[in-house]
Write a protein that holds these residues in place. Sequence first.
Motif, mmCIF file in Angstrom:
data_model
loop_
_atom_site.group_PDB
_atom_site.id
_atom_site.type_symbol
_atom_site.label_atom_id
_atom_site.label_comp_id
_atom_site.label_asym_id
_atom_site.label_seq_id
_atom_site.Cartn_x
_atom_site.Cartn_y
_atom_site.Cartn_z
ATOM 1 N N LEU A 1 0.832 -1.181 0.000
ATOM 2 C CA LEU A 1 0.000 0.000 0.000
ATOM 3 C C LEU A 1 0.875 1.241 0.000
ATOM 4 O O LEU A 1 1.995 1.221 0.513
ATOM 5 N N ALA A 2 0.352 2.316 -0.560
ATOM 6 C CA ALA A 2 1.064 3.581 -0.571
ATOM 7 C C ALA A 2 0.147 4.677 -0.045
ATOM 8 O O ALA A 2 -1.065 4.655 -0.278
ATOM 9 N N CYS A 3 0.731 5.616 0.665
ATOM 10 C CA CYS A 3 0.002 6.785 1.159
ATOM 11 C C CYS A 3 0.807 8.014 0.747
ATOM 12 O O CYS A 3 1.885 8.251 1.288
ATOM 13 N N ILE B 1 4.250 12.092 11.305
ATOM 14 C CA ILE B 1 4.110 10.644 11.351
ATOM 15 C C ILE B 1 3.012 10.252 10.370
ATOM 16 O O ILE B 1 2.128 11.045 10.053
ATOM 17 N N ILE B 2 3.109 9.033 9.875
ATOM 18 C CA ILE B 2 2.024 8.427 9.119
ATOM 19 C C ILE B 2 1.653 7.139 9.842
ATOM 20 O O ILE B 2 2.520 6.289 10.089
ATOM 21 N N SER B 3 0.402 7.020 10.200
ATOM 22 C CA SER B 3 -0.097 5.771 10.772
ATOM 23 C C SER B 3 -1.053 5.119 9.783
ATOM 24 O O SER B 3 -1.812 5.800 9.092
ATOM 25 N N TRP B 4 -0.981 3.824 9.729
ATOM 26 C CA TRP B 4 -1.934 3.035 8.966
ATOM 27 C C TRP B 4 -2.940 2.419 9.929
ATOM 28 O O TRP B 4 -2.556 1.893 10.985
ATOM 29 N N PHE B 5 -4.198 2.485 9.526
ATOM 30 C CA PHE B 5 -5.286 1.874 10.277
ATOM 31 C C PHE B 5 -6.039 0.934 9.340
ATOM 32 O O PHE B 5 -5.903 1.020 8.119
ATOM 33 N N ARG B 6 -6.851 0.080 9.918
ATOM 34 C CA ARG B 6 -7.718 -0.747 9.086
ATOM 35 C C ARG B 6 -9.033 -0.971 9.810
ATOM 36 O O ARG B 6 -9.114 -0.915 11.034
ATOM 37 N N GLN B 7 -10.044 -1.218 8.992
ATOM 38 C CA GLN B 7 -11.365 -1.480 9.552
ATOM 39 C C GLN B 7 -12.034 -2.591 8.758
ATOM 40 O O GLN B 7 -12.214 -2.467 7.541
ATOM 41 N N SER B 8 -12.377 -3.641 9.478
ATOM 42 C CA SER B 8 -13.098 -4.757 8.880
ATOM 43 C C SER B 8 -14.585 -4.574 9.143
ATOM 44 O O SER B 8 -14.975 -3.907 10.108
ATOM 45 N N ASP C 1 -6.729 -10.233 7.695
ATOM 46 C CA ASP C 1 -6.193 -8.947 7.258
ATOM 47 C C ASP C 1 -7.145 -8.234 6.306
ATOM 48 O O ASP C 1 -6.895 -7.084 5.924
ATOM 49 N N THR C 2 -8.211 -8.884 5.908
ATOM 50 C CA THR C 2 -9.189 -8.257 5.029
ATOM 51 C C THR C 2 -9.814 -7.054 5.714
ATOM 52 O O THR C 2 -10.354 -7.169 6.821
ATOM 53 N N ALA C 3 -9.725 -5.909 5.068
ATOM 54 C CA ALA C 3 -10.215 -4.671 5.677
ATOM 55 C C ALA C 3 -10.029 -3.530 4.684
ATOM 56 O O ALA C 3 -9.346 -3.682 3.664
ATOM 57 N N VAL C 4 -10.634 -2.401 5.012
ATOM 58 C CA VAL C 4 -10.287 -1.152 4.344
ATOM 59 C C VAL C 4 -9.140 -0.530 5.135
ATOM 60 O O VAL C 4 -9.238 -0.383 6.355
ATOM 61 N N TYR C 5 -8.084 -0.207 4.445
ATOM 62 C CA TYR C 5 -6.889 0.352 5.078
ATOM 63 C C TYR C 5 -6.851 1.865 4.841
ATOM 64 O O TYR C 5 -7.036 2.332 3.711
ATOM 65 N N TYR C 6 -6.601 2.587 5.917
ATOM 66 C CA TYR C 6 -6.551 4.038 5.882
ATOM 67 C C TYR C 6 -5.182 4.512 6.378
ATOM 68 O O TYR C 6 -4.588 3.895 7.258
ATOM 69 N N CYS C 7 -4.744 5.632 5.843
ATOM 70 C CA CYS C 7 -3.560 6.276 6.399
ATOM 71 C C CYS C 7 -3.980 7.629 6.983
ATOM 72 O O CYS C 7 -4.974 8.224 6.566
ATOM 73 N N ALA C 8 -3.212 8.064 7.947
ATOM 74 C CA ALA C 8 -3.478 9.323 8.621
ATOM 75 C C ALA C 8 -2.155 9.948 9.020
ATOM 76 O O ALA C 8 -1.160 9.233 9.225
ATOM 77 N N TYR D 1 -5.933 14.491 9.590
ATOM 78 C CA TYR D 1 -5.926 14.263 8.149
ATOM 79 C C TYR D 1 -5.898 12.761 7.870
ATOM 80 O O TYR D 1 -5.024 12.048 8.383
ATOM 81 N N TRP D 2 -6.846 12.340 7.040
ATOM 82 C CA TRP D 2 -7.013 10.928 6.719
ATOM 83 C C TRP D 2 -7.086 10.728 5.212
ATOM 84 O O TRP D 2 -7.637 11.574 4.500
ATOM 85 N N GLY D 3 -6.577 9.623 4.759
ATOM 86 C CA GLY D 3 -6.792 9.211 3.384
ATOM 87 C C GLY D 3 -8.159 8.576 3.233
ATOM 88 O O GLY D 3 -8.861 8.308 4.209
ATOM 89 N N GLN D 4 -8.511 8.272 2.000
ATOM 90 C CA GLN D 4 -9.867 7.812 1.704
ATOM 91 C C GLN D 4 -10.049 6.310 1.915
ATOM 92 O O GLN D 4 -11.167 5.834 1.911
ATOM 93 N N GLY D 5 -8.986 5.586 2.109
ATOM 94 C CA GLY D 5 -9.102 4.148 2.320
ATOM 95 C C GLY D 5 -8.911 3.351 1.051
ATOM 96 O O GLY D 5 -9.279 3.794 -0.047
ATOM 97 N N THR D 6 -8.303 2.195 1.206
ATOM 98 C CA THR D 6 -8.123 1.281 0.090
ATOM 99 C C THR D 6 -8.450 -0.127 0.570
ATOM 100 O O THR D 6 -8.040 -0.525 1.655
ATOM 101 N N GLN D 7 -9.211 -0.859 -0.232
ATOM 102 C CA GLN D 7 -9.720 -2.166 0.185
ATOM 103 C C GLN D 7 -8.668 -3.249 -0.045
ATOM 104 O O GLN D 7 -8.093 -3.359 -1.133
#
Length: 128
Positions: free
Chosen positions: A19-21, A35-42, A92-99, A117-123
Amino acid sequence: VQLQASGGGSVQPGGSLRLACAASGASGFSLDYQIISWFRQSPGKEREGVACLSGSDGVMTYADSVKGRFTISSDNAKNTVYLHMNNLNIEDTAVYYCATDRGTCGESWWWMPRFDYWGQGTQVTVSS
């Protein structure tokens, strides 16, 4: 600041994705001070922190669930942070977001209210 997350897709268990942010839009913005943090939401679950990179000192922090499988890296010249995901499993299946936020990851790298500030998410879908 705009964050553009990309690189998601569908893979089989054991597969890999990167993934890229990419950050843009703010005069003077530099990953050297962010900092850049990656999050995910299933589906049906709360958003959770996955990994964090401090641009100032290169410190990387990972959630226990991804340690040894995921690696976070950056290209500060491109204001882009990558999440290299190996040995993916169905969980690990989720939408991944960066912030992004200023400072260092520290103890609060996973605390969502910290981030403006958040990115739009990538599945990311892992299935056989």
